[in-house]
Design a protein around this motif. Structure first.
Motif, short mmCIF file in Angstrom:
data_model
loop_
_atom_site.label_atom_id
_atom_site.label_comp_id
_atom_site.label_asym_id
_atom_site.label_seq_id
_atom_site.Cartn_x
_atom_site.Cartn_y
_atom_site.Cartn_z
N GLN A 59 13.13 -3.34 -8.31
CA GLN A 59 12.61 -2.83 -7.05
C GLN A 59 11.79 -1.56 -7.25
O GLN A 59 10.77 -1.36 -6.58
CB GLN A 59 13.76 -2.57 -6.06
CG GLN A 59 14.37 -3.84 -5.52
CD GLN A 59 15.57 -3.58 -4.63
OE1 GLN A 59 16.09 -2.46 -4.59
NE2 GLN A 59 16.03 -4.61 -3.94
N LEU A 60 12.20 -0.70 -8.16
CA LEU A 60 11.42 0.51 -8.45
C LEU A 60 10.07 0.14 -9.05
O LEU A 60 9.05 0.76 -8.72
CB LEU A 60 12.19 1.43 -9.41
CG LEU A 60 13.31 2.24 -8.80
CD1 LEU A 60 14.05 3.02 -9.88
CD2 LEU A 60 12.78 3.20 -7.76
N ALA A 61 10.04 -0.86 -9.91
CA ALA A 61 8.77 -1.31 -10.47
C ALA A 61 7.86 -1.86 -9.37
O ALA A 61 6.64 -1.60 -9.36
CB ALA A 61 9.01 -2.37 -11.54
N THR A 62 8.44 -2.58 -8.41
CA THR A 62 7.66 -3.10 -7.29
C THR A 62 7.13 -1.96 -6.43
O THR A 62 5.97 -1.98 -6.01
CB THR A 62 8.54 -4.04 -6.43
OG1 THR A 62 9.05 -5.08 -7.25
CG2 THR A 62 7.75 -4.64 -5.29
N ILE A 63 7.96 -0.95 -6.18
CA ILE A 63 7.52 0.20 -5.38
C ILE A 63 6.38 0.93 -6.06
O ILE A 63 5.39 1.31 -5.42
CB ILE A 63 8.71 1.15 -5.12
CG1 ILE A 63 9.69 0.52 -4.14
CG2 ILE A 63 8.24 2.51 -4.60
CD1 ILE A 63 10.99 1.27 -4.00
N ILE A 64 6.46 1.13 -7.35
CA ILE A 64 5.40 1.81 -8.09
C ILE A 64 4.11 1.00 -8.02
O ILE A 64 3.02 1.55 -7.80
CB ILE A 64 5.83 2.07 -9.55
CG1 ILE A 64 6.92 3.13 -9.58
CG2 ILE A 64 4.66 2.48 -10.41
CD1 ILE A 64 7.59 3.31 -10.93
N SER A 65 4.22 -0.30 -8.17
CA SER A 65 3.04 -1.17 -8.08
C SER A 65 2.42 -1.11 -6.69
O SER A 65 1.19 -1.03 -6.55
CB SER A 65 3.44 -2.60 -8.43
OG SER A 65 2.37 -3.48 -8.19
N LEU A 66 3.25 -1.13 -5.66
CA LEU A 66 2.73 -1.07 -4.29
C LEU A 66 2.10 0.29 -3.99
O LEU A 66 1.11 0.37 -3.26
CB LEU A 66 3.84 -1.38 -3.29
CG LEU A 66 4.33 -2.83 -3.28
CD1 LEU A 66 5.52 -2.98 -2.35
CD2 LEU A 66 3.21 -3.78 -2.88
N ARG A 67 2.66 1.36 -4.55
CA ARG A 67 2.04 2.68 -4.37
C ARG A 67 0.65 2.73 -4.99
O ARG A 67 -0.28 3.30 -4.41
CB ARG A 67 2.92 3.76 -5.01
CG ARG A 67 3.96 4.29 -4.12
CD ARG A 67 4.59 5.54 -4.72
NE ARG A 67 5.82 5.83 -4.02
CZ ARG A 67 6.85 6.43 -4.54
NH1 ARG A 67 6.82 6.80 -5.79
NH2 ARG A 67 7.93 6.66 -3.84
N ASP A 68 0.52 2.15 -6.18
CA ASP A 68 -0.79 2.11 -6.83
C ASP A 68 -1.78 1.31 -5.98
O ASP A 68 -2.94 1.72 -5.81
CB ASP A 68 -0.68 1.50 -8.23
CG ASP A 68 0.05 2.41 -9.20
OD1 ASP A 68 0.18 3.62 -8.90
OD2 ASP A 68 0.50 1.91 -10.26
N ASP A 69 -1.32 0.17 -5.45
CA ASP A 69 -2.19 -0.63 -4.59
C ASP A 69 -2.59 0.15 -3.34
O ASP A 69 -3.74 0.07 -2.89
CB ASP A 69 -1.49 -1.93 -4.19
CG ASP A 69 -1.34 -2.88 -5.36
OD1 ASP A 69 -2.00 -2.66 -6.41
OD2 ASP A 69 -0.54 -3.84 -5.24
N LEU A 70 -1.65 0.89 -2.75
CA LEU A 70 -1.94 1.69 -1.56
C LEU A 70 -2.96 2.78 -1.87
O LEU A 70 -3.90 2.99 -1.10
CB LEU A 70 -0.66 2.30 -1.01
CG LEU A 70 -0.81 3.18 0.23
CD1 LEU A 70 -1.33 2.36 1.39
CD2 LEU A 70 0.52 3.83 0.58
N ASN A 71 -2.80 3.46 -2.99
CA ASN A 71 -3.77 4.50 -3.38
C ASN A 71 -5.15 3.90 -3.60
O ASN A 71 -6.15 4.49 -3.20
CB ASN A 71 -3.30 5.24 -4.62
CG ASN A 71 -2.15 6.17 -4.34
OD1 ASN A 71 -1.96 6.61 -3.21
ND2 ASN A 71 -1.36 6.48 -5.35
N ASN A 72 -5.20 2.73 -4.23
CA ASN A 72 -6.49 2.06 -4.44
C ASN A 72 -7.11 1.67 -3.11
O ASN A 72 -8.33 1.82 -2.91
CB ASN A 72 -6.32 0.83 -5.33
CG ASN A 72 -6.00 1.20 -6.76
OD1 ASN A 72 -6.26 2.32 -7.20
ND2 ASN A 72 -5.44 0.27 -7.50
N ALA A 73 -6.31 1.18 -2.18
CA ALA A 73 -6.82 0.79 -0.86
C ALA A 73 -7.33 2.02 -0.10
O ALA A 73 -8.37 1.94 0.57
CB ALA A 73 -5.73 0.08 -0.06
N LYS A 74 -6.61 3.14 -0.19
CA LYS A 74 -7.08 4.37 0.48
C LYS A 74 -8.41 4.83 -0.10
O LYS A 74 -9.31 5.25 0.64
CB LYS A 74 -6.03 5.48 0.33
CG LYS A 74 -4.83 5.32 1.23
CD LYS A 74 -3.85 6.46 1.02
CE LYS A 74 -2.63 6.32 1.89
NZ LYS A 74 -1.66 7.41 1.67
#
Length: 118
Positions: A59-74
Motif C-alpha cells: 500500500q505504501l508503494a501504491t501511495i508513492i506511485s499515486l503521489r508521483d502521478d498527482l505531481n505529474n498531473a499538477k
C-alpha cells in the motif's frame, strides 16, 4: 600416576548444540505435546504479522506511485493553463489595439539585444 575422574569439561560448540536440538534434549516431544495450543497461536500471530506488514508495504508503494502521478498531473495542469492563457491574451490584445485604431502591428523580426560595452 593419577588418572582424572573421567569427566571432561566441554565448551559450548555449535555442533554440540545442533546435536542436542536434533536429538531432542533441548526441546522434547513432551514440550510440544503440552504446549501445542500456544505454539499454534504463536505461529498464527506470526503469519498475521508478516502478511499485514507485506500488505502495508504494498500500500505504501501504491501511495508513492499515486503521489508521483498527482505531481505529474499538477505540473501538466500548470503547463496547459499557462499555454492556454498565452494563446488567449494575444488575440484579445490585438482586438483591443484594432478597436482603438492605435496603428500598432506585430513586428516580423524579433527584437535586438543591445550590449553596452565600455
Amino acid at each position: 600416576m593419577a588418572k582424572g575422574n573421567g569427566t571432561k569439561k566441554e565448551g559450548f560448540s555449535i555442533m554440540g548444540i545442533i546435536n542436542q536440538i536434533l536429538s531432542g534434549k533441548v526441546i522434547s516431544y513432551k514440550f510440544f505435546k503440552r504446549n501445542w495450543g500456544y505454539i499454534v497461536i504463536l505461529l498464527t500471530i506470526l503469519i498475521v504479522y508478516i502478511s499485514s506488514r507485506y500488505r502495508v508495504q504494498t500500500q505504501l508503494a501504491t501511495i508513492i506511485s499515486l503521489r508521483d502521478d498527482l505531481n505529474n498531473a499538477k505540473t501538466e495542469k500548470v503547463k496547459a493553463s499557462a499555454e492556454y492563457n498565452s494563446n488567449i491574451r494575444e488575440p484579445q490584445m490585438r482586438e483591443r489595439i484594432d478597436a482603438m485604431n492605435l496603428g500598432l502591428t506585430m513586428p516580423e523580426k524579433p527584437p535586438y539585444v543591445l550590449n553596452d560595452n565600455k
